[in-house]
Design an enzyme around this catalytic site. Sequence first.
Site, short mmCIF file in Angstrom:
data_model
loop_
_atom_site.label_atom_id
_atom_site.label_comp_id
_atom_site.label_asym_id
_atom_site.label_seq_id
_atom_site.Cartn_x
_atom_site.Cartn_y
_atom_site.Cartn_z
N TYR A 142 0.83 -1.21 0.00
CA TYR A 142 0.00 0.00 0.00
C TYR A 142 0.86 1.26 0.00
O TYR A 142 0.41 2.32 -0.43
CB TYR A 142 -0.89 0.03 1.25
N LYS A 189 3.24 -15.47 2.96
CA LYS A 189 3.48 -16.22 1.73
C LYS A 189 4.98 -16.45 1.67
O LYS A 189 5.66 -16.06 0.71
CB LYS A 189 2.94 -15.41 0.53
N ASP A 245 -6.35 -7.02 4.18
CA ASP A 245 -7.48 -6.37 3.51
C ASP A 245 -8.38 -7.43 2.90
O ASP A 245 -9.61 -7.41 3.08
CB ASP A 245 -6.95 -5.43 2.42
C1 IPM Z 1 -10.40 -1.12 3.95
C2 IPM Z 1 -10.64 -0.54 2.57
C3 IPM Z 1 -9.45 0.33 2.18
C4 IPM Z 1 -8.22 -0.54 2.16
C5 IPM Z 1 -9.61 1.06 0.84
C6 IPM Z 1 -10.88 1.89 0.80
C7 IPM Z 1 -8.41 1.88 0.50
O1 IPM Z 1 -10.88 -1.55 1.64
O2 IPM Z 1 -10.31 -0.34 4.90
O3 IPM Z 1 -10.29 -2.34 4.07
O4 IPM Z 1 -7.93 -1.19 1.14
O5 IPM Z 1 -7.51 -0.58 3.15
MN MN Z 2 -10.86 -3.56 2.48
#
Ligand code: IPM
Ligand code: MN
Length: 352
Positions: A142, A189, A245
């Site tokens: 991210y 992984k 996520d």
């Molecule tokens: C979450 C959401 C976010 C993420 C998005 C909206 C950027 O899916 O909080 O899980 O991917 O972290």
């Molecule tokens: Mn999410």
Amino acid sequence: MKLNIALLAGDGIGPEVIDQAVKVSDAVAAKFGHEISWTPALTGAAAIDAVGEPYPDETHDICVAADAVLFGAIGHPRFDNDPSAKVRPEQGLLKMRQKLGLFANVRPTFTFPSLIDKSPLKKDRIEGTDLVFLRELTGGIYFGKRGREDNDNTAYDTCTYTRSEVERLARKGFEMAQQRNKKLCCVDKANVLETSRLWRETVQKLEKEYPDVEVSYEFVDATAMRLVQWPNSYDVLITENLFGDILTDEASVISGSMGLMPSASLGEKTSLFEPIHGSYPQAAGKDIANPLATVLSAAMMFETAFGLQDEADAIRAVVNKSLAEGVVTEDLAEGGKAYKTSEVGDWLAANI
Ligand code: IPM
Ligand code: MN
């Protein structure tokens, strides 16, 4: 007690579900003799429209000054199908996580007795599930270097983790396991990724400091399968940002609806509480979204940010009561009466 809370409603159904969490929190505060001061601030598409930036400095200052942040949802379809958009609402969420140092995202998954038959999964599989994901939230792919090269024909995102990032998340996981059923599963992984090997190595080193915790290691693909096969075999799961996520969306199916699952993001500067669902733009303004995930996030806030256990329990009890009595929004109504978002909030507040 005086509770100073930043209120970030965000986009889509965010403002509607946040309103209900505020009603319920105010009712709890009145009952237990607390005084809540809410400070609203802009985020997401709403902030882009107002000031051209999804996480304005003013919002950041309000969050830093608050004892806790209650957050709705972020995202707007206007940006989703426009890969060329320079500013996107989600950037606000990521910037907020990073600037507030919200490194540990706590996402519990549990079943509600009155909803056990609503899950698409078989009852005997999911009954008794009580697990919690600890998702690393400020590192990994991210936040790694990303870009385009080769005349725009190649794109890349990089995943990086430092030992200390892994260690602080893992320690939280061990501590959480000690408070719960003393089982920790590290999801990675490591058969392919170097970052995963660093995760595994770091967690293995910590094992001896927490001898009462039973540690297991699983590859993320296997966890994706086992999570819906044997969810009640897990206690605490720790994992990196992207795996967390994906797996936590999957895990929400166990409880019956995404509209039910709360989360807490623990940070260096403050902590933030938000539902795991998104902004659900199709429902925005219709007063139909399920507010329970946000209301339960407020319960996590009372418990985690303020150490107010009875207050948190009072919220959870009233939520269970609403489910048992069928005071639910359309996602859970199944042919019965579907209450409006605001009606559910009013009912919860009145029953606190
Ligand atoms: C979450 C959401 C976010 C993420 C998005 C909206 C950027 O899916 O909080 O899980 O991917 O972290
Ligand atoms: Mn999410």
